[in-house]
Scaffold this motif. Sequence first.
Motif, PDB file in Angstrom:
ATOM      1  N   GLU A  10      -4.605   8.672  12.762  1.00 14.23           N
ATOM      2  CA  GLU A  10      -4.163   9.870  12.078  1.00 14.23           C
ATOM      3  C   GLU A  10      -2.781  10.267  12.596  1.00 14.23           C
ATOM      4  O   GLU A  10      -2.385   9.917  13.686  1.00 14.23           O
ATOM      5  CB  GLU A  10      -5.127  11.049  12.338  1.00 14.23           C
ATOM      6  CG  GLU A  10      -6.578  10.752  12.012  1.00 14.23           C
ATOM      7  CD  GLU A  10      -7.362  10.362  13.236  1.00 14.23           C
ATOM      8  OE1 GLU A  10      -6.730   9.819  14.160  1.00 14.23           O
ATOM      9  OE2 GLU A  10      -8.577  10.580  13.251  1.00 14.23           O
ATOM     10  N   ARG A  22      -2.876  12.223   7.184  1.00 16.92           N
ATOM     11  CA  ARG A  22      -1.599  11.761   6.638  1.00 16.92           C
ATOM     12  C   ARG A  22      -1.376  12.376   5.259  1.00 16.92           C
ATOM     13  O   ARG A  22      -2.308  12.605   4.494  1.00 16.92           O
ATOM     14  CB  ARG A  22      -1.591  10.241   6.504  1.00 16.92           C
ATOM     15  CG  ARG A  22      -1.653   9.494   7.818  1.00 16.92           C
ATOM     16  CD  ARG A  22      -1.348   8.021   7.579  1.00 16.92           C
ATOM     17  NE  ARG A  22      -1.539   7.264   8.805  1.00 16.92           N
ATOM     18  CZ  ARG A  22      -2.582   6.497   9.045  1.00 16.92           C
ATOM     19  NH1 ARG A  22      -3.529   6.374   8.148  1.00 16.92           N
ATOM     20  NH2 ARG A  22      -2.673   5.838  10.180  1.00 16.92           N
ATOM     21  N   SER A  23      -0.120  12.589   4.926  1.00 15.67           N
ATOM     22  CA  SER A  23       0.219  13.099   3.602  1.00 15.67           C
ATOM     23  C   SER A  23       0.079  11.971   2.579  1.00 15.67           C
ATOM     24  O   SER A  23      -0.027  10.797   2.925  1.00 15.67           O
ATOM     25  CB  SER A  23       1.651  13.620   3.590  1.00 15.67           C
ATOM     26  OG  SER A  23       2.569  12.540   3.712  1.00 15.67           O
ATOM     27  N   ARG A  24       0.118  12.351   1.326  1.00 22.25           N
ATOM     28  CA  ARG A  24       0.034  11.356   0.251  1.00 22.25           C
ATOM     29  C   ARG A  24       1.207  10.376   0.335  1.00 22.25           C
ATOM     30  O   ARG A  24       1.041   9.173   0.131  1.00 22.25           O
ATOM     31  CB  ARG A  24       0.040  12.060  -1.101  1.00 22.25           C
ATOM     32  CG  ARG A  24      -0.133  11.135  -2.291  1.00 22.25           C
ATOM     33  CD  ARG A  24      -0.125  11.917  -3.590  1.00 22.25           C
ATOM     34  NE  ARG A  24      -1.168  12.934  -3.591  1.00 22.25           N
ATOM     35  CZ  ARG A  24      -1.294  13.841  -4.558  1.00 22.25           C
ATOM     36  NH1 ARG A  24      -0.438  13.859  -5.570  1.00 22.25           N
ATOM     37  NH2 ARG A  24      -2.266  14.737  -4.502  1.00 22.25           N
ATOM     38  N   ILE A  25       2.398  10.881   0.656  1.00 20.98           N
ATOM     39  CA  ILE A  25       3.572  10.006   0.762  1.00 20.98           C
ATOM     40  C   ILE A  25       3.417   9.040   1.928  1.00 20.98           C
ATOM     41  O   ILE A  25       3.746   7.846   1.817  1.00 20.98           O
ATOM     42  CB  ILE A  25       4.853  10.851   0.921  1.00 20.98           C
ATOM     43  CG1 ILE A  25       5.135  11.633  -0.359  1.00 20.98           C
ATOM     44  CG2 ILE A  25       6.045   9.960   1.278  1.00 20.98           C
ATOM     45  CD1 ILE A  25       6.317  12.579  -0.259  1.00 20.98           C
ATOM     46  N   GLN A  26       2.902   9.527   3.061  1.00 17.82           N
ATOM     47  CA  GLN A  26       2.692   8.646   4.203  1.00 17.82           C
ATOM     48  C   GLN A  26       1.697   7.534   3.867  1.00 17.82           C
ATOM     49  O   GLN A  26       1.909   6.368   4.204  1.00 17.82           O
ATOM     50  CB  GLN A  26       2.194   9.456   5.400  1.00 17.82           C
ATOM     51  CG  GLN A  26       3.258  10.320   6.051  1.00 17.82           C
ATOM     52  CD  GLN A  26       2.684  11.190   7.146  1.00 17.82           C
ATOM     53  OE1 GLN A  26       1.590  11.759   7.019  1.00 17.82           O
ATOM     54  NE2 GLN A  26       3.432  11.320   8.242  1.00 17.82           N
ATOM     55  N   LYS A  27       0.617   7.887   3.212  1.00 15.17           N
ATOM     56  CA  LYS A  27      -0.378   6.879   2.827  1.00 15.17           C
ATOM     57  C   LYS A  27       0.235   5.856   1.873  1.00 15.17           C
ATOM     58  O   LYS A  27      -0.001   4.659   1.996  1.00 15.17           O
ATOM     59  CB  LYS A  27      -1.583   7.552   2.172  1.00 15.17           C
ATOM     60  CG  LYS A  27      -2.421   8.381   3.132  1.00 15.17           C
ATOM     61  CD  LYS A  27      -3.571   9.059   2.396  1.00 15.17           C
ATOM     62  CE  LYS A  27      -4.407   9.901   3.338  1.00 15.17           C
ATOM     63  NZ  LYS A  27      -5.509  10.597   2.620  1.00 15.17           N
ATOM     64  N   ARG A  28       1.025   6.360   0.922  1.00 17.07           N
ATOM     65  CA  ARG A  28       1.650   5.451  -0.052  1.00 17.07           C
ATOM     66  C   ARG A  28       2.630   4.505   0.636  1.00 17.07           C
ATOM     67  O   ARG A  28       2.654   3.309   0.356  1.00 17.07           O
ATOM     68  CB  ARG A  28       2.368   6.270  -1.120  1.00 17.07           C
ATOM     69  CG  ARG A  28       2.986   5.427  -2.248  1.00 17.07           C
ATOM     70  CD  ARG A  28       3.858   6.285  -3.131  1.00 17.07           C
ATOM     71  NE  ARG A  28       5.025   6.783  -2.399  1.00 17.07           N
ATOM     72  CZ  ARG A  28       5.782   7.792  -2.799  1.00 17.07           C
ATOM     73  NH1 ARG A  28       5.480   8.448  -3.914  1.00 17.07           N
ATOM     74  NH2 ARG A  28       6.828   8.165  -2.093  1.00 17.07           N
ATOM     75  N   ASN A  29       3.428   5.032   1.553  1.00 18.19           N
ATOM     76  CA  ASN A  29       4.415   4.193   2.235  1.00 18.19           C
ATOM     77  C   ASN A  29       3.760   3.167   3.155  1.00 18.19           C
ATOM     78  O   ASN A  29       4.206   2.024   3.240  1.00 18.19           O
ATOM     79  CB  ASN A  29       5.396   5.060   3.017  1.00 18.19           C
ATOM     80  CG  ASN A  29       6.387   5.771   2.111  1.00 18.19           C
ATOM     81  OD1 ASN A  29       6.559   5.400   0.945  1.00 18.19           O
ATOM     82  ND2 ASN A  29       7.037   6.799   2.629  1.00 18.19           N
ATOM     83  N   TYR A  68       6.492   4.146  10.693  1.00 16.70           N
ATOM     84  CA  TYR A  68       5.056   4.059  10.433  1.00 16.70           C
ATOM     85  C   TYR A  68       4.337   3.089  11.364  1.00 16.70           C
ATOM     86  O   TYR A  68       3.132   3.240  11.598  1.00 16.70           O
ATOM     87  CB  TYR A  68       4.821   3.642   8.976  1.00 16.70           C
ATOM     88  CG  TYR A  68       5.236   4.703   7.996  1.00 16.70           C
ATOM     89  CD1 TYR A  68       4.401   5.774   7.711  1.00 16.70           C
ATOM     90  CD2 TYR A  68       6.475   4.652   7.374  1.00 16.70           C
ATOM     91  CE1 TYR A  68       4.788   6.772   6.820  1.00 16.70           C
ATOM     92  CE2 TYR A  68       6.867   5.638   6.483  1.00 16.70           C
ATOM     93  CZ  TYR A  68       6.025   6.698   6.217  1.00 16.70           C
ATOM     94  OH  TYR A  68       6.412   7.683   5.343  1.00 16.70           O
TER      95      TYR A  68
END
Length: 216
Positions: A10, A22-29, A68
């Motif tokens: 996390e 994690r934010s949605r952007i972090q998960k996507r990246n 990341y």
Amino acid sequence: MSPHDGPLGESTDGEGDRPRPRSRIQKRNRARILDAALDVFSAQGFRGSTLDQIADGAGMSKPNVLYYFDGKEAIHVSLLNALMDRWLDPLRTLQDTDAPLDALMDYVHAKLDMSFTMPRESRLFASEVLQGAPRMSPHLESGLRPLLDEKCALIGGWMEAGRIARTDPRHLVFSIWAVTQHYADFEAQVRVLDDGPVRKAAEAHVDTLFRRLLTP
């Protein structure tokens, strides 16, 4: 694991390392990086791969990738950890049944399906093992070995009861892996040497091969 990740992966807020989602952007990246890395590692192997190649594949800068993940090895280990769970699922589902031959054939076809639908993952696994499994050894010893022992005992029991033909259970599983994963690990060779409907032919062949071997 990056300095922004907690012990379970996390994100942390820097105050006592309290985990936060994690934010949605972090998960996507992260997903973009892992997908690009899977392409690179499966084609080049760990030693032949670079962070620059992974960053290019993800459409990101190298510093952004390093936000990341700590480095190339951290990305590789993350992929292997996720792969082992998925890779062992078909073997885990092999349970005692009144129809052991059908259960084993289901396992054979599940492994073959994974080779056609997850060829990159198969080559990632093969590449790691060919290098001596330096990052996967703990999984092989603590995860795969006891699971294989358990399933070989189950298969051996079926053989002792005359429900399937006798052979060495452990080497039976090795043979299933070798035959089915060939279509992923040697995909380029198969594509050159057989220009027909490969998957359909492979399904028919492995079914005949293992059904004849295991029928009492």
